[in-house]
Design an enzyme around this catalytic site. Structure first.
Site, PDB file in Angstrom:
ATOM      1  N   GLU A   1       0.849  -1.194   0.000  1.00 34.06           N
ATOM      2  CA  GLU A   1       0.000   0.000   0.000  1.00 34.06           C
ATOM      3  C   GLU A   1       0.889   1.251   0.000  1.00 34.06           C
ATOM      4  O   GLU A   1       1.680   1.463   0.938  1.00 34.06           O
ATOM      5  CB  GLU A   1      -0.950  -0.017   1.210  1.00 34.06           C
ATOM      6  CG  GLU A   1      -2.040   1.017   1.066  1.00 34.06           C
ATOM      7  CD  GLU A   1      -3.151   0.869   2.109  1.00 34.06           C
ATOM      8  OE1 GLU A   1      -3.360  -0.239   2.630  1.00 34.06           O
ATOM      9  OE2 GLU A   1      -3.801   1.882   2.389  1.00 34.06           O
TER      10      GLU A   1
ATOM     11  N   LYS B   1      -8.254  -0.663  10.773  1.00 33.72           N
ATOM     12  CA  LYS B   1      -7.544  -1.079   9.562  1.00 33.72           C
ATOM     13  C   LYS B   1      -6.302  -0.209   9.380  1.00 33.72           C
ATOM     14  O   LYS B   1      -5.226  -0.683   9.013  1.00 33.72           O
ATOM     15  CB  LYS B   1      -8.466  -0.981   8.341  1.00 33.72           C
ATOM     16  CG  LYS B   1      -7.909  -1.663   7.093  1.00 33.72           C
ATOM     17  CD  LYS B   1      -7.021  -0.765   6.255  1.00 33.72           C
ATOM     18  CE  LYS B   1      -6.476  -1.467   5.029  1.00 33.72           C
ATOM     19  NZ  LYS B   1      -5.561  -0.629   4.247  1.00 33.72           N
TER      20      LYS B   1
ATOM     21  N   ASP C   1       3.595 -14.037  12.311  1.00 34.15           N
ATOM     22  CA  ASP C   1       2.298 -14.535  11.855  1.00 34.15           C
ATOM     23  C   ASP C   1       1.275 -13.396  11.968  1.00 34.15           C
ATOM     24  O   ASP C   1       0.675 -13.187  13.013  1.00 34.15           O
ATOM     25  CB  ASP C   1       1.914 -15.730  12.748  1.00 34.15           C
ATOM     26  CG  ASP C   1       0.604 -16.373  12.348  1.00 34.15           C
ATOM     27  OD1 ASP C   1      -0.183 -15.749  11.601  1.00 34.15           O
ATOM     28  OD2 ASP C   1       0.344 -17.503  12.799  1.00 34.15           O
TER      29      ASP C   1
ATOM     30  N   HIS D   1      -2.321  10.586  -0.170  1.00 31.64           N
ATOM     31  CA  HIS D   1      -2.452   9.261  -0.797  1.00 31.64           C
ATOM     32  C   HIS D   1      -2.289   9.341  -2.296  1.00 31.64           C
ATOM     33  O   HIS D   1      -1.638   8.508  -2.892  1.00 31.64           O
ATOM     34  CB  HIS D   1      -3.859   8.720  -0.527  1.00 31.64           C
ATOM     35  CG  HIS D   1      -3.913   7.778   0.614  1.00 31.64           C
ATOM     36  ND1 HIS D   1      -4.663   6.644   0.603  1.00 31.64           N
ATOM     37  CD2 HIS D   1      -3.311   7.808   1.815  1.00 31.64           C
ATOM     38  CE1 HIS D   1      -4.533   6.021   1.737  1.00 31.64           C
ATOM     39  NE2 HIS D   1      -3.722   6.710   2.500  1.00 31.64           N
TER      40      HIS D   1
HETATM   41  P1  NDP Z   1       8.521 -23.097  16.102  1.00 36.87           P
HETATM   42  O1  NDP Z   1       7.758 -24.338  15.862  1.00 36.87           O
HETATM   43  O2  NDP Z   1       9.564 -22.752  15.113  1.00 36.87           O
HETATM   44  O3  NDP Z   1       9.141 -23.224  17.563  1.00 36.87           O
HETATM   45  C1  NDP Z   1      10.011 -22.284  18.107  1.00 36.87           C
HETATM   46  C2  NDP Z   1      11.453 -22.709  17.839  1.00 36.87           C
HETATM   47  O4  NDP Z   1      12.318 -21.726  18.331  1.00 36.87           O
HETATM   48  C3  NDP Z   1      11.771 -24.004  18.521  1.00 36.87           C
HETATM   49  O5  NDP Z   1      12.459 -24.834  17.611  1.00 36.87           O
HETATM   50  C4  NDP Z   1      12.719 -23.579  19.636  1.00 36.87           C
HETATM   51  O6  NDP Z   1      13.719 -24.529  19.869  1.00 36.87           O
HETATM   52  C5  NDP Z   1      13.371 -22.366  19.027  1.00 36.87           C
HETATM   53  N1  NDP Z   1      13.944 -21.460  20.003  1.00 36.87           N
HETATM   54  C6  NDP Z   1      15.244 -21.059  19.995  1.00 36.87           C
HETATM   55  N2  NDP Z   1      15.478 -20.199  20.978  1.00 36.87           N
HETATM   56  C7  NDP Z   1      14.320 -20.023  21.631  1.00 36.87           C
HETATM   57  C8  NDP Z   1      13.947 -19.228  22.748  1.00 36.87           C
HETATM   58  N3  NDP Z   1      14.813 -18.438  23.372  1.00 36.87           N
HETATM   59  N4  NDP Z   1      12.656 -19.267  23.167  1.00 36.87           N
HETATM   60  C9  NDP Z   1      11.753 -20.035  22.519  1.00 36.87           C
HETATM   61  N5  NDP Z   1      12.065 -20.843  21.479  1.00 36.87           N
HETATM   62  C10 NDP Z   1      13.330 -20.834  21.018  1.00 36.87           C
HETATM   63  O7  NDP Z   1       7.584 -21.827  16.201  1.00 36.87           O
HETATM   64  P2  NDP Z   1       6.486 -21.415  17.257  1.00 36.87           P
HETATM   65  O8  NDP Z   1       6.196 -22.498  18.231  1.00 36.87           O
HETATM   66  O9  NDP Z   1       6.908 -20.100  17.790  1.00 36.87           O
HETATM   67  O10 NDP Z   1       5.197 -21.237  16.339  1.00 36.87           O
HETATM   68  C11 NDP Z   1       5.120 -20.187  15.409  1.00 36.87           C
HETATM   69  C12 NDP Z   1       4.713 -20.738  14.070  1.00 36.87           C
HETATM   70  O11 NDP Z   1       3.514 -21.472  14.213  1.00 36.87           O
HETATM   71  C13 NDP Z   1       4.417 -19.663  13.072  1.00 36.87           C
HETATM   72  O12 NDP Z   1       4.975 -20.019  11.839  1.00 36.87           O
HETATM   73  C14 NDP Z   1       2.893 -19.666  12.979  1.00 36.87           C
HETATM   74  O13 NDP Z   1       2.454 -19.178  11.735  1.00 36.87           O
HETATM   75  C15 NDP Z   1       2.593 -21.113  13.173  1.00 36.87           C
HETATM   76  N6  NDP Z   1       1.265 -21.492  13.653  1.00 36.87           N
HETATM   77  C16 NDP Z   1       0.329 -20.570  14.003  1.00 36.87           C
HETATM   78  C17 NDP Z   1      -0.908 -20.970  14.443  1.00 36.87           C
HETATM   79  C18 NDP Z   1      -1.908 -19.926  14.857  1.00 36.87           C
HETATM   80  O14 NDP Z   1      -3.048 -20.276  15.149  1.00 36.87           O
HETATM   81  N7  NDP Z   1      -1.558 -18.661  14.909  1.00 36.87           N
HETATM   82  C19 NDP Z   1      -1.265 -22.371  14.560  1.00 36.87           C
HETATM   83  C20 NDP Z   1      -0.186 -23.264  14.210  1.00 36.87           C
HETATM   84  C21 NDP Z   1       1.021 -22.834  13.764  1.00 36.87           C
HETATM   85  P3  NDP Z   1      13.435 -25.826  20.754  1.00 36.87           P
HETATM   86  O15 NDP Z   1      12.684 -26.758  19.876  1.00 36.87           O
HETATM   87  O16 NDP Z   1      14.784 -26.297  21.092  1.00 36.87           O
HETATM   88  O17 NDP Z   1      12.628 -25.417  21.927  1.00 36.87           O
END
Ligand code: NDP
Length: 422
Positions: free
Chosen positions: A78, A258, A274, A371
């Site tokens: 935009e 918005k 996200d 705009h």
């Molecule tokens: P991830 O599945 O990537 O998990 C977080 C990762 O970050 C883990 O691998 C974790 O490692 C690592 N990590 C490294 N350092 C840190 C730290 N200091 N603190 C926390 N984690 C750390 O992502 P999220 O669980 O954050 O989920 C986000 C994703 O999920 C987005 O892509 C989103 O779009 C999607 N999503 C969204 C939904 C929604 O309803 N909004 C539903 C389902 C998915 P380790 O494994 O060692 O802990």
């Protein structure tokens, strides 16, 4: 011939693009776009990957947040968004900048039970076992606890009609946490199933992230709001009135919000977050008392204009696509590698800056003036103007009776004809 999309996900990239080319009868120029924007490592991020879809990325400037200067990367198509954010931030900078705060950052997930004949008894049973269930949650993703996060509390809500929601609150540390929380929820759901002898309906994160709230505020001497022939005090009063209308009327509130999301989404995308989660949470929060209202409020005492924006901000600085997307990583660096709470606060400040710029324009000159200059640029580019032709075409368009595609194409053709003749 009809194209065969069966097992499309199993095809390699060349096969996929060949199938699409045939199905949609694409020209070689069109098919070449798949190659042009193809990023090999994105192949396995989404199902049926074809290519990347580029969006413009720019920088909003002038942000002072909690006395720290920030440059803010934004991804948006935009035209006026970055200009407005920078403009709003410039006014606020003159007034001392934004002050922001964040609540403790916990994400909430739900395990929903159904067809309960005695929900009160089931709730009591689960509450009795809360400590054990929190341990089950932590064991499902132990690294989170090792990092200082983990499951914090379990609450049971009766939803009526035999439904019950078990809400799990988790400190997700630096991540947004959706995946981690979902893993934990599924483990807890199993344990609850055994405990209550039921089969939980579902377990999933809630995007209504009310335990991850962030607030941005600013206080501006009204003189800073002066715009053309409108003196600052009058502008402040009108902004406050516009804010009041957004509290009263859903039609206005939706557009008010918005405008805020214009800024918030652009930073969320730029930082690999996200934005659908942020959007859904923000709008639910805007309707938290039963009526959808503006997320921000602006008030004035005649001397100062005070703006405040509070909303859920479930963002992370690790996880999701952040580690895969080099530009997201670069953008975190541009922001000074903030922690997750800091990033959440920056995003809220951008939303408030965006809102201020929009309201100030709306109650004075209208937004079209600012705009339209940018929209005309998009129009000229869409009509095929080259960057070298843009200044002349824009000048002519600004004076044209009709600012539409046909007119623009005619102006470009005429310009090129004149050049050829010279
Ligand atoms: P991830 O599945 O990537 O998990 C977080 C990762 O970050 C883990 O691998 C974790 O490692 C690592 N990590 C490294 N350092 C840190 C730290 N200091 N603190 C926390 N984690 C750390 O992502 P999220 O669980 O954050 O989920 C986000 C994703 O999920 C987005 O892509 C989103 O779009 C999607 N999503 C969204 C939904 C929604 O309803 N909004 C539903 C389902 C998915 P380790 O494994 O060692 O802990």
């Amino acid at each position: 011939m009809t194209a065969d999309f069966r097992h499309f996900y199993q095809k390699d990239w060349a096969e996929r693009t060949a199938i699409v080319t045939q199905a949609a009868q694409l020209t070689s120029v069109e098919t070449a776009l798949f190659k042009q924007y193809y990023v090999p490592k994105h192949h396995d991020i989404i199902e049926n990957y074809l290519t990347d879809y580029p969006l413009p990325m720019g920088l909003a400037v002038n942000f002072i947040i909690n006395d720290q200067p920030y440059i803010v990367p934004m991804v948006t198509e935009e035209p006026s968004v970055i200009a407005a954010a920078s403009n709003g931030a410039k006014i606020v900078k003159r007034g001392g900048g934004f002050q922001t705060t964040a609540t403790k950052r916990e994400m909430i997930g739900q395990i929903v039970l159904e067809q309960l004949t005695d929900p009160t008894a089931t709730a009591a049973l689960i509450e009795e076992q809360a400590a054990r269930l929190l341990t089950v949650a932590d064991k499902a993703h132990p690294s989170l606890k090792q990092r200082g996060g983990g499951a914090r509390q379990l609450r049971v809500r009766q939803l009526g009609q035999g439904y019950l929601s078990v809400d799990l609150y988790v400190d997700v540390q630096a991540a947004m946490g959706a995946n981690m929380l979902n893993t934990m929820l599924e483990a807890v759901a199993k344990a609850i199933g055994v405990l209550t002898k039921t089969n939980p309906l579902m377990s999933i994160l809630s995007n209504y992230a009310t335990a991850s709230l962030v607030t941005a505020k600013c206080e501006l001497p009204v003189a800073l709001l002066q715009a053309g022939r409108y003196d600052g005090q009058l502008v402040a009063q009108k902004i406050a009135a516009a804010s009041a209308v957004a509290q009263l009327d859903v039609y206005r509130a939706t557009t008010h919000n918005k405008g805020i999301m214009n800024g918030i989404d652009a930073v969320a995308i730029a930082t690999g977050n996200d934005w659908r989660a942020i959007e859904s949470g923000a709008h639910a929060y805007a309707a938290r008392d039963g009526q959808y209202r503006g997320l921000s409020t602006w008030t004035t005492d005649g001397t100062t204009l005070t703006g405040q924006l509070t909303l859920p901000m479930p963002v992370g600085v690790v996880g999701g696509s952040i580690k895969i997307n080099e530009l997201a990583q670069l953008n975190h660096k541009l922001l000074g590698n903030p922690t997750a709470p800091e990033l959440a606060q920056v995003i809220a400040a951008v939303g408030l800056a965006q809102n201020l710029a929009a309201l100030r324009a709306l109650v004075t000159t209208g937004i079209q003036q600012g705009h339209m200059h940018l929209q005309l640029k998009s129009l000229a580019l869409a009509a095929g103007a080259t960057p070298a032709e843009l200044p002349v075409i824009l000048q002519q368009l600004e004076q044209a009776t009709h600012q539409d595609l046909v007119t623009t194409q005619q102006l470009i053709a005429k310009l090129r004809q004149t050049k050829d003749e010279n």
